[in-house]
Design a protein around this motif. Structure first.
Motif, mmCIF file in Angstrom:
data_model
loop_
_atom_site.group_PDB
_atom_site.id
_atom_site.type_symbol
_atom_site.label_atom_id
_atom_site.label_comp_id
_atom_site.label_asym_id
_atom_site.label_seq_id
_atom_site.Cartn_x
_atom_site.Cartn_y
_atom_site.Cartn_z
ATOM 1 N N ARG A 1 -14.472 1.476 -42.262
ATOM 2 C CA ARG A 1 -14.953 2.304 -41.151
ATOM 3 C C ARG A 1 -13.915 2.225 -40.032
ATOM 4 O O ARG A 1 -13.426 1.146 -39.712
ATOM 5 C CB ARG A 1 -16.288 1.791 -40.627
ATOM 6 N N ASP B 1 -18.025 5.938 -35.276
ATOM 7 C CA ASP B 1 -17.361 5.606 -36.542
ATOM 8 C C ASP B 1 -17.532 6.726 -37.561
ATOM 9 O O ASP B 1 -17.425 6.530 -38.753
ATOM 10 C CB ASP B 1 -17.867 4.270 -37.099
ATOM 11 N N THR C 1 -12.704 -1.536 -39.694
ATOM 12 C CA THR C 1 -13.406 -2.701 -40.236
ATOM 13 C C THR C 1 -13.655 -2.455 -41.722
ATOM 14 O O THR C 1 -13.732 -1.314 -42.164
ATOM 15 C CB THR C 1 -14.755 -2.963 -39.538
ATOM 16 N N GLN C 2 -13.766 -3.526 -42.449
ATOM 17 C CA GLN C 2 -14.055 -3.463 -43.888
ATOM 18 C C GLN C 2 -14.515 -4.846 -44.289
ATOM 19 O O GLN C 2 -14.902 -5.616 -43.419
ATOM 20 C CB GLN C 2 -12.792 -3.033 -44.652
ATOM 21 N N ARG D 1 -27.564 1.205 -44.166
ATOM 22 C CA ARG D 1 -27.786 0.678 -42.806
ATOM 23 C C ARG D 1 -29.110 -0.079 -42.715
ATOM 24 O O ARG D 1 -29.183 -1.117 -42.072
ATOM 25 C CB ARG D 1 -27.782 1.816 -41.784
ATOM 26 N N TYR E 1 -22.495 -3.272 -36.290
ATOM 27 C CA TYR E 1 -21.580 -2.688 -35.320
ATOM 28 C C TYR E 1 -22.307 -1.757 -34.353
ATOM 29 O O TYR E 1 -21.749 -0.791 -33.861
ATOM 30 C CB TYR E 1 -20.450 -1.950 -36.038
ATOM 31 N N LYS F 1 -24.610 0.468 -34.778
ATOM 32 C CA LYS F 1 -25.085 1.784 -35.204
ATOM 33 C C LYS F 1 -26.608 1.759 -35.360
ATOM 34 O O LYS F 1 -27.167 0.827 -35.898
ATOM 35 C CB LYS F 1 -24.472 2.159 -36.552
#
Lengths: 303, 413
Positions: free
Chosen positions: A124, A141, A157-158, B59, B359, B361
């Motif tokens: 991302r 993202d 990031t990963q 997610r 992150y 989201k």
């Protein structure tokens, strides 16, 4: 009798039975169909890759290659290379160089045969405002505009291939583990799909196959590794493996190769002459969420 | 060999009992069967298409199934609140209730296991989890602990009532030396299953909403409120539909347990809310999302704001002797509490753990029709199993099912 021989005997007897039924019930049952049935049986009841001997590893990749040939008529090459000695992979990301072009993402998808339908991506890229630091909740993202945007910086990031990975701890069946060269890998065939590792990962590094992954036959990358980019099934976890099929051959991962700005650095942490070592020794580096104690082998730095 | 003969006769007799009953009973079982069939149909779609037919995503990767699983572990653990006073403290008031409670625990555990299996991406390789032939990640993974404690508890809760009923079926008293050690073990085990299930979430440093020392104790408190509340409701139903004698005194004693547990649960809720909102850090964002919504996303608000008032009002009403001892009020309060805790320990606990993501989201979760179908099917399965167990147990306890009785009838012919 250990598990292996027990399964072998069980499989053999079931095969005789299944084979007898399929030949007697169907005049169309070809040798190919029988062979495919046999491969499917042995694949269903094989052991955990982590615990296989090299010979068993070879057997299963032979079966998988043959199975692909029987299904599609095309051949693939799959390896089961073990980690090389004195190798520990590390990664560094230059946030002042990344411009958000996303070439790394598309290279990764192609290289690793990710599901095209769900548009699964391991990497991302977060677009962040200059001067605010890492405000992930305000970052974007999933952008589709022209990059780079004025007043923004980009960071990727990963999977960070933690030295102390929480995902490995929680897996109930040891379907994911850390290899000697530091790669955190998944045995796709051993995974039961409980998604506990996904809940445990603080870096959003894992992806799940909610439906059967599909890659058009013409786009399949046929240079595969058992722990890497081979075809996955539905209901299993997968993740970035630092392109195990490339890195264990001494090549850079696809994302590093594809990056047009040179923001991505990959290499052997145990080799004092590697670029990654130079970056770690000469740049100011930092890692994400260090307070969690996961020790990612992924560093960020800036020029 | 004699025992096998008795066992065979018990199986035949109980089959006979569970297939006979009033029209209402047949309608009840018929409806449950229908719902189970619908659930199986939905599950077959899920097997074919994969978990993509659910509302879960990368997610929010756990949803309705795991929510219900978590709640039901609590219901199962609650049987202990009846077992302990009856078998260990020798309080005879509970004797009638305890078999029902243990039957409920068995049904709840079967539902738990069904929910876990329904949540699996690869149910065909679940044998990887069987110690011996699979590879068990023990003691590292809390999930392996959970597999062990849940199955162990299921075994205990089947074997103790089975022993007692098997003795009673033959017209003999059950030997205390045989079942009391098992009952004592089950007391600790019940705490174990719920604490381990809480640790499953509590141990994840990636999810600050769960990574909270109060989670385990709060699991226990809410379980000891919701479980016995359900037992009271079930006892009330059994009282009105069968000749099984459950004195008011028993129900009132269980009500006391519900009340104390609900009060403790409320105190812990206040403590949790205080921590999250007095000096909020970015770790409080999940709680913000749950209670007030975040960045315009507020799918859980109607749920949690149903649960909180239900929880508070029921607890306050139960606190007063006068209201608690009025059975009609008690039943309503128990129902309120049950629903409130189902929301709080289910959706209210699991979903916000994933929101916002690592992150930041925010992706919301909404179960799909198929997911709801499978869930209803599993609840129907639980109700079905419980009805069968309860009907047999009540038959034996009332003396309608007796081994000797049958023999004497045969003798007369």
């Amino acid at each position: 009798m250990d598990r292996r021989t027990a399964f072998k005997k069980l499989t053999a007897s079931l095969l005789i039975g299944a084979g007898a039924i399929s030949t007697s019930c169907s005049t169309l049952a070809s040798d190919d169909a029988k062979e495919k049935a046999q491969i499917d049986w042995e694949e269903q009841f094989k052991g955990n890759y982590k615990l296989m001997s090299d010979e068993e590893k070879q057997d299963t990749i032979n079966r998988l290659m043959r199975s692909y040939e029987l299904r599609t008529g095309k051949t693939i090459s799959m390896t089961a290379e073990n980690p090389a000695e004195d190798v520990l992979f590390g990664y560094a990301f230059n946030i002042s160089k990344c411009q958000g072009y996303m070439d790394c993402v598309s290279a990764c998808v192609k290289e690793n045969n990710q599901d095209r339908n769900s548009e699964m991506q391991y990497i991302r890229i977060h677009e962040m405002k200059d001067g605010e630091g890492f405000k992930f909740d305000k970052a974007d993202d999933n952008y589709y505009h022209e990059v780079p945007v004025e007043g923004h910086f980009y960071m990727g990031t990963q999977c960070f291939h933690c030295d102390n990975p929480p995902c490995v701890e929680v897996c109930p069946v040891q379907a994911t583990w850390k290899e000697d060269d530091g790669l955190v890998v998944v045995d796709y065939d051993w995974c039961v799909g409980c998604r506990y590792c996904m809940a445990a990962c603080p870096y959003d590094g894992r992806r799940f196959n909610w439906s059967k992954p599909e890659v058009p036959e013409s786009e399949v990358n046929k240079n595969q590794h058992y722990l890497g980019n081979r075809m996955r099934k539905k209901g299993v976890m997968e993740k970035c493996t630092f392109c195990v099929q490339r890195s264990r051959k001494g090549k850079n991962p696809a994302c590093v190769e594809a990056c047009p700005t040179g923001a991505r650095i990959f290499g052997n942490l145990l080799d004092p002459n590697s670029t990654i070592r130079w970056v770690l020794e000469n740049k100011k580096v930092f890692r994400l969420k260090e307070d969690l104690g996961t020790d990612p082998k992924f560093w960020y730095f800036m020029d | 060999m004699g025992r096998f003969k008795v066992l065979k006769s018990l199986v035949v007799d109980s089959l006979d009992t569970i297939t006979k009953g009033s029209i209402k009973y047949h309608i009840w079982m018929g409806v449950l069967t229908l719902v189970m069939l619908i659930g199986m149909y939905c599950y077959s779609i899920q097997l074919e298409e994969g978990l993509s037919v659910t509302g879960m995503t990368d997610r929010v990767s756990w949803g309705l199934y795991i929510s219900n699983f978590t709640f039901l572990v609590g219901v199962a653990a609650a049987a202990v609140m009846l077992v302990m006073p009856t078998y260990v403290l020798k309080d005879v008031d509970f004797k009638q209730a305890v078999l029902i409670g243990e039957g409920l625990a068995v049904a709840a555990l079967i539902m738990c296991l069904a929910f876990v299996v329904a949540d699996m991406g690869g149910p065909s390789v679940l044998w990887h989890m069987i110690p011996g032939i699979g590879v068990f990640n023990f003691p590292n993974s809390m999930l392996t602990w959970d597999v062990i404690v849940l199955n162990g508890y299921l075994f205990i809760n089947i074997s103790i009532p089975f022993y007692i009923l098997f003795r009673h079926y033959q017209g003999k008293e059950a030997k205390k030396s045989v079942y009391v050690p098992g009952a004592v073990l089950s007391v600790f085990w019940a705490v174990g299953i719920h604490l381990v299930t809480a640790f499953l979430y509590q141990g994840l440093q990636a999810r600050p909403f769960w990574n909270n020392a109060l989670l385990g104790p709060r699991f226990l408190a809410s379980a000891f409120a919701a479980g016995p509340a359900l037992i009271i409701l079930v006892l009330a139903i059994i009282r009105s539909f069968s000749a099984f004698n459950i004195p008011d005194k028993t129900i009132k004693k269980i009500a006391m347990i519900v009340t104390v547990a609900a009060q403790i649960n409320l105190i812990m809720l206040i403590s949790e809310l205080f921590k999250e909102f007095y000096a909020p850090t970015h770790h409080s964002e999940s709680a913000y999302y749950l209670f007030f919504g975040l960045h315009g996303k507020n799918a859980l608000l109607p749920w949690i704001w149903t649960a909180i008032p239900l929880n508070v009002i029921a607890t306050i009403i139960l606190t007063f002797n006068r209201f608690r001892n009025n059975l009609k009020v008690l039943y309503v309060c128990c129902f309120m509490l049950f629903v409130a805790i189902w929301i709080e320990k289910g959706f209210g606990l699991i979903v916000p753990g994933f929101i916002p993501g690592p992150y930041g989201k925010i992706v919301e979760y909404l179960p799909t029709g198929i997911e709801i179908g499978v869930t209803l099917g599993i609840w129907a399965l639980g109700a079905f199993v419980f009805t069968i167990l309860a009907k047999t147990a009540i038959g034996i306890e009332l003396g309608e099912l007796r081994y000797k009785k049958k023999e004497t009838i045969e003798d007369r012919h």
